[in-house]
Write an enzyme that holds these catalytic residues in place. Structure first.
Site, mmCIF file in Angstrom:
data_model
loop_
_atom_site.group_PDB
_atom_site.id
_atom_site.type_symbol
_atom_site.label_atom_id
_atom_site.label_comp_id
_atom_site.label_asym_id
_atom_site.label_seq_id
_atom_site.Cartn_x
_atom_site.Cartn_y
_atom_site.Cartn_z
ATOM 1 N N LYS A 149 52.418 27.981 68.694
ATOM 2 C CA LYS A 149 52.405 27.370 67.358
ATOM 3 C C LYS A 149 52.100 25.877 67.462
ATOM 4 O O LYS A 149 51.200 25.361 66.778
ATOM 5 C CB LYS A 149 53.759 27.578 66.679
ATOM 6 C CG LYS A 149 53.967 26.739 65.422
ATOM 7 C CD LYS A 149 55.414 26.796 64.960
ATOM 8 C CE LYS A 149 55.658 25.823 63.817
ATOM 9 N NZ LYS A 149 54.930 26.160 62.590
ATOM 10 N N HIS A 194 47.257 29.046 51.758
ATOM 11 C CA HIS A 194 47.279 29.167 53.213
ATOM 12 C C HIS A 194 46.068 28.511 53.862
ATOM 13 O O HIS A 194 45.917 28.553 55.082
ATOM 14 C CB HIS A 194 47.361 30.648 53.611
ATOM 15 C CG HIS A 194 48.664 31.276 53.219
ATOM 16 N ND1 HIS A 194 48.831 31.919 52.024
ATOM 17 C CD2 HIS A 194 49.855 31.331 53.855
ATOM 18 C CE1 HIS A 194 50.077 32.359 51.939
ATOM 19 N NE2 HIS A 194 50.720 32.016 53.035
ATOM 20 N N SER A 199 58.449 26.366 46.535
ATOM 21 C CA SER A 199 58.611 25.323 47.547
ATOM 22 C C SER A 199 57.513 24.273 47.453
ATOM 23 O O SER A 199 56.388 24.560 47.052
ATOM 24 C CB SER A 199 58.601 25.942 48.942
ATOM 25 O OG SER A 199 57.369 26.595 49.198
ATOM 26 N N TRP A 205 62.826 41.255 55.434
ATOM 27 C CA TRP A 205 62.532 40.110 56.299
ATOM 28 C C TRP A 205 63.704 39.744 57.200
ATOM 29 O O TRP A 205 63.768 38.636 57.727
ATOM 30 C CB TRP A 205 62.092 38.912 55.461
ATOM 31 C CG TRP A 205 60.689 39.090 54.935
ATOM 32 C CD1 TRP A 205 59.843 40.130 55.182
ATOM 33 C CD2 TRP A 205 59.982 38.188 54.082
ATOM 34 N NE1 TRP A 205 58.651 39.948 54.523
ATOM 35 C CE2 TRP A 205 58.701 38.755 53.841
ATOM 36 C CE3 TRP A 205 60.290 36.974 53.495
ATOM 37 C CZ2 TRP A 205 57.750 38.143 53.040
ATOM 38 C CZ3 TRP A 205 59.333 36.358 52.690
ATOM 39 C CH2 TRP A 205 58.078 36.940 52.478
#
Length: 834
Positions: free
Chosen positions: A87, A770, A508, A636
């Protein structure tokens, strides 16, 4: 003494031929031991340094020899690294802070450590080509050269520029669609195919990674997504006639697969794994015939190499099982025996005597320690069916869906930790079962495993009688609001007085480095609660002012206090445990840290009321209270496997209901209960879907069935195909639903073209969050007009696809400004046309 002669002086190695290779530069060789026969040889780091240039190849050759008797296999492994090394390397590269070579070196180090780990344990069939810089389906698209024209690829080996543009978009073109990988929380990049695609062998990654492992002395099993699954995971490219069949392309892609197989054979591969998870679906006759035809055509290239066809995530239907196991030039078949328990009955009724059975008895989807005694019993039954030398112990699917290594969890509760196994531990479990199957049972390991299972069954922390009684007491009347959605919307509009095409966001706002630092410092007790609350209030105020300045109609507080939309709630609910490094890849560089539901769930205290009330006090405009729904929290999380999933979901629903009612009492008139993961939990087999949708929809309705007509309930869903469950979505009875739409070329809207009557508010996302790309006002206005062609302007909401947490303010502010401007432009046009 030379390095090589020193190595040979350690007598266990004296019969091996070694060759020199330079190890990855940042990899330090640890002290560890190698078991050969019944002798253990400790190799200290100081000794290893003397022959480090020769050691890697020799070590893996030793492991290969001693593992010949071991029948163990791993379908796939997490690629992000135990502490998200991939990442950080990716994001550094994307930001221009590091080079492509530095990114490649991090990737090479990760691959090496994974292969080394499996070899040390003694796994016989170690996978390669399961590593990916972004997504394994995108890797297959690159291998086949199926690059959409908009990315300007002109042939040759596909490099990072084209690869990451397909995944993330760039300044001039959008990314390819992203959706869920079967019923998991992993997102894959959807191939765009049409009759004019000119396939070519454009990425040699599978061969290169095999050779990379081979140079280290390790003969891995290269893994490819099979041709049927690849085509079924694809979508027709934009503008392609609806009558076009993606399956017709099988004749064009099979030659590419033949080239790959030929290169792998030439490189020395002895096994190749074809992943065909689509075989667990309810395939139509044409789809099954396409599978048979594809592998019949490939059979000629299989000569001289062992082929494994791997299935996972569910039972294989009986007709598919028969077609699969009748393939001639295939050496083995893999089955998920955790989620596919009925497959055992098929195996009992017949399995080819000359084939290998790769038995997936270790769960690749959850983090609970395997019940070794129970799994060994299953394996012994299978041994009696298919033959003693034909059973290979395996994982149920790739370990991509689990956390990486339990060793990194230094703060996890000791008792709960004893109940768990992450990917690294599951590799050990697989090998322990394989050893036991050949008479080398580790009695101490099995005894410890039995003790941990007994501890979990008897622990008083697992069961709460009050919660159990509350679930039993649920009645049908608890599952739905008393009035119709149209009546409620009228009452809500009278109170809220919103314009047509109201604008909002999903929840968010960007989480800056400074914001994350404040949360970390508060958690580490480096700052006081007073300082933490003030910092959060300051951030909320900034977000509220920004939304007011941009002209939003319904505001959010930005969620600065939240680490993750599920973890945040789980940390405040009973029955949950949390990890420090239990990261799982969601897509690309995006990782999540799923909570562990180990016991009955309840809400000890209010979780969001303070933050929502604080935000509402800063504005006169409506402020949404933001919650995560019970089905999403369930799907999740790593869910307990000692009771039915729907019972756990009802427990979570009751806890969220308490929060909804507290928000309403605090004066919050709009409450969003996100069910982003409702679709992904849908069982893959159609016969099992109605029951899931029944309890999933009921769980959502339980959360808000008691609120007033004037309280507006929103929900949000993202990155899934919704058309086939639209009736269930309507049955959720939300007042407003916001949904992903932009990456999928507005395919969601097609359901309304087909006459589905939807009376509630709906916000199909107008731009893809995204991607760093900033859409123009004109582009967004055009997208809104497409929506208005099938949706009444009285029900349409304008919003992005998803939350803005992962984006930067430099991207978010202009994109949101353009979005609000587009909404106002269309409002003006609608007003002038009346």
């Amino acid at each position: 003494m030379t390095q090589l002669s020193l190595l040979h002086s350690l007598s266990p190695f004296s019969s091996l031929s070694c060759f020199s290779i330079t190890p990855p530069p940042r990899f330090s060789l640890p002290s560890f031991s190698i078991r050969i026969s019944n002798n253990v040889y400790n190799l200290t780091q100081s000794v290893l340094i003397l022959f480090s240039f020769h050691f890697h190849s020799c070590y893996f050759l030793v492991t290969k020899q001693i593992s010949k008797a071991m029948t163990s296999h791993i379908v796939g492994y997490p690629r992000i690294g135990p502490k998200r090394e991939l990442k950080f390397a990716l994001e550094s590269f994307w930001e221009g802070k590091s080079s492509a070579e530095e990114l490649k070196q991090v990737a090479a180090d990760l691959r090496f450590s994974i292969w080394k780990q499996m070899a040390e344990v003694g796994i016989k069939y170690i996978p390669s080509n399961t590593f990916s810089y972004y997504d394994h389906v995108l890797d297959t698209t690159a291998m086949l050269g199926a690059v959409p024209p908009r990315y300007g690829w002109n042939g040759g080996e596909i490099g990072f520029d084209v690869y990451f543009s397909m995944a993330r978009g760039n300044a001039s073109v959008p990314a390819m669609e992203m959706t869920k990988w079967f019923d998991t929380n992993y997102h894959y990049i959807v191939p765009e195919l049409g009759p004019d695609v000119k396939f070519s062998y454009a990425s040699h990654k599978a061969v290169e990674e095999y050779k990379e492992a081979k140079a280290l002395g390790l003969d891995t099993v290269p893994v490819l997504i099979g041709p049927l699954s690849y085509l079924l995971l694809s979508k027709p490219a934009k503008g392609v006639d609806k009558s076009f069949s993606l399956l017709s392309l099988v004749e064009k892609i099979v030659p590419i697969y033949k080239e790959v197989v030929a290169e792998l054979k030439a490189a020395g591969a002895t096994w190749i794994q074809f992943d065909e998870p689509s075989l667990v679906l309810d395939l139509e006759a044409l789809q099954l015939q396409t599978f048979t035809n594809a592998y019949s055509e490939l059979e000629s290239s299989f000569s001289g190499v062992n082929i494994l066809i791997e299935t996972y995530f569910a039972d294989v239907p009986i007709q598919t099982y028969k077609a699969l196991t009748s393939l001639k030039n295939v050496a083995g078949f893999g089955f998920d025996l955790v989620r596919g328990t009925r497959t055992l009955n098929f195996l009992k009724s017949g399995f080819p005597s000359d084939k290998y059975l790769f038995a997936g008895v270790v769960d690749g989807r959850n983090i609970w320690a395997n019940d070794l005694a129970a799994s060994l019993c299953i394996l012994q039954v299978l041994e009696g069916i298919v033959g003693k030398d034909k059973v290979v112990v395996s994982t149920s699917c790739s370990l991509l869906h689990t956390a990486v290594d339990l060793v990194n969890e230094t703060k996890l509760d000791k008792e709960i930790k004893s109940w768990l196994a992450f990917a690294a531990q599951k590799v050990v479990e697989v090998n322990a079962l394989a050893r036991a199957l050949v008479g080398q049972k580790d009695q101490a390991f099995f005894a410890s495993n039995a003790t941990s299972h007994a501890s979990r069954r008897s622990s008083p922390r697992v069961r709460n009688e009050n919660v159990q009684r509350a679930v039993v007491a649920l009645k049908d009347s608890d599952h739905r609001r008393a009035t119709s959605v149209s009546a409620r919307l009228a009452a809500q509009q009278k109170k809220l007085n919103l314009p047509i095409l109201p604008t909002t966001t999903i929840g968010s706002f960007p989480q800056t480095i400074g914001l994350r630092k404040v949360r970390r410092e508060y958690k580490a007790k480096k700052i006081t609660e007073y300082d933490y609350v003030n910092a959060m209030k300051e951030e909320i105020s900034k977000v509220v002012k920004l939304q007011e300045e941009l002209g939003f109609d319904v505001l959010v507080h930005g969620e600065p206090e939240r680490n993750d939309m599920v973890e945040y709630f789980g940390e405040q609910l009973s029955g949950f445990a949390f990890t420090v490094n239990g990261w799982v890849q969601s897509y690309g560089s995006r990782c999540v840290k799923p909570p562990i539901i180990y016991g009955d769930v309840s809400r000890p205290r209010a979780m969001t009321v303070f933050w929502s009330s604080t935000a509402q006090s800063m504005t006169r405009r409506p402020m949404k209270g933001m919650l995560t729904g019970p089905v999403t929290i369930l799907n999740w999380s790593f869910v307990r496997n000692d009771q039915n999933r729907h019972e756990t979901c009802y427990q979570i629903a009751l806890a969220i209901r308490d929060e909804v009612e507290d928000l309403e009492r605090a004066g919050i008139n709009i409450i969003q209960i996100d069910e982003a993961a409702l679709r992904e939990g849908l069982p893959l087999r159609k016969s099992e879907q109605p029951f899931y949708l029944e309890w999933a929809v009921q769980s959502f309705r339980i959360t808000n069935c008691g609120v007033k007509n004037t309280t507006q309930i929103h929900t949000h869903m993202c990155y899934s195909n919704f058309n086939d469950i639209i009736n269930a979505i309507i049955n959720m009875d939300a007042d407003v639903i916001t949904i992903e739409n932009s990456r999928s070329d507005e395919k969601l809207l097609s359901v309304f073209h087909e006459g589905v009557k939807y009376e509630a508010g709906i916000g199909p996302g107008v731009y893809d969050i995204h991607s760093p790309r900033i859409p123009s006002t004109e582009e967004l206005a055009d997208r809104i007009n497409k929506m208005l062609a099938v949706l009444d302007n009285r029900v349409l909401w304008i919003n992005p696809d998803c939350g803005l947490k992962t984006r930067k303010y430099s991207e978010v502010e202009p994109a949101l400004r353009n979005m609000v401007a587009a909404a106002k432009l269309i409002r003006t046009q609608l007003a002038s046309s009346n």
